[in-house]
Structures are given as C-alpha cells and as structure tokens.
Design a protein around this motif. Sequence first.
Motif, short mmCIF file in Angstrom:
data_model
loop_
_atom_site.label_atom_id
_atom_site.label_comp_id
_atom_site.label_asym_id
_atom_site.label_seq_id
_atom_site.Cartn_x
_atom_site.Cartn_y
_atom_site.Cartn_z
N LYS A 131 0.87 -1.17 0.00
CA LYS A 131 0.00 0.00 0.00
C LYS A 131 0.90 1.22 0.00
O LYS A 131 1.82 1.33 0.81
N SER A 173 -4.96 -3.19 3.71
CA SER A 173 -5.58 -1.91 4.05
C SER A 173 -4.78 -1.27 5.18
O SER A 173 -3.99 -1.95 5.85
N ARG A 174 -4.98 0.02 5.38
CA ARG A 174 -4.26 0.71 6.44
C ARG A 174 -5.20 1.65 7.16
O ARG A 174 -6.13 2.20 6.57
N THR A 230 -2.48 0.33 -4.48
CA THR A 230 -2.49 -0.99 -3.87
C THR A 230 -1.98 -2.00 -4.88
O THR A 230 -2.38 -1.96 -6.05
N GLY A 261 -1.81 6.03 0.29
CA GLY A 261 -2.97 5.16 0.41
C GLY A 261 -3.76 4.96 -0.86
O GLY A 261 -4.73 4.20 -0.88
#
Length: 124
Positions: free
Chosen positions: A51, A71-72, A58, A55
């Motif tokens: 990632k 995901s973050r 991906t 953001g």
Amino acid sequence: QVNLVESGGGLVQAGGSLRLSCAASGRTFSSYGLGWFRQAPGKERDFVAAKTWGGTGTYYADSVKGRFTISRDNAKNTVYLQMNSLKPEDTAVYYCAARLYGSGQRNVNEYDYWGQGTQVTVSS
C-alpha cells in the motif's frame, strides 16, 4: 525509526480466513509505504501486497490477487492483511515492512523496517 509488530497468525483449514495486523510505532506512520511479504521454509521472502504512503495505490502478487486485501488505518498506525480462501501453499511466516514514502515496492531490499513475523499455517 519505526517499530513494527505483527499479530493474527495461526492455524486455519484450507478455504478459511485470517486477518493479520501490523502495529507501528512513530508519529509519521502516514508517510510510510507498507508491504506484506511471506517466507516459507527453505524459500526466499516473497512479496505479497503493498500500500502506498498516500494510500491511493495498492499492489498484489498474482498468487494472492482476488483473495487477499491490504488496508491501512493511519489513525491506529496499523496495516492489515485480510486473507480469504486460504490454500496450503499460503503457509509461511508473514512479515510487514515499511519504507518512507514507499510507492508499492516489491523487492525486500527496498524496505527499511521489518516486523518479527507471524506464522500462518493452512492445513489441507
């Protein structure tokens, strides 16, 4: 300096799911690109997912595309790896990694910080 601590590994049957978490220290977590890698016994450490620091980007290895989701959550300084439809060949130690302003690098040498790893075992 960034310290990374993975959790969430375990033993699961084929077809099952696990969610790995990687908690990071530091105040500039949002400035780091994050990656997940895995290493099976006797094999090299391979790229799984990444990632970007912003953001928006991906990236996935072909072997996990459609099954894994990275995901973050910058508010929690945490990156996740949701793993569905697990296969025995997914068995490995999973590591998270961080690179300042990372943009989805796939090479282990391009990351500056690493966690200690968490074991994932998928039984057939």
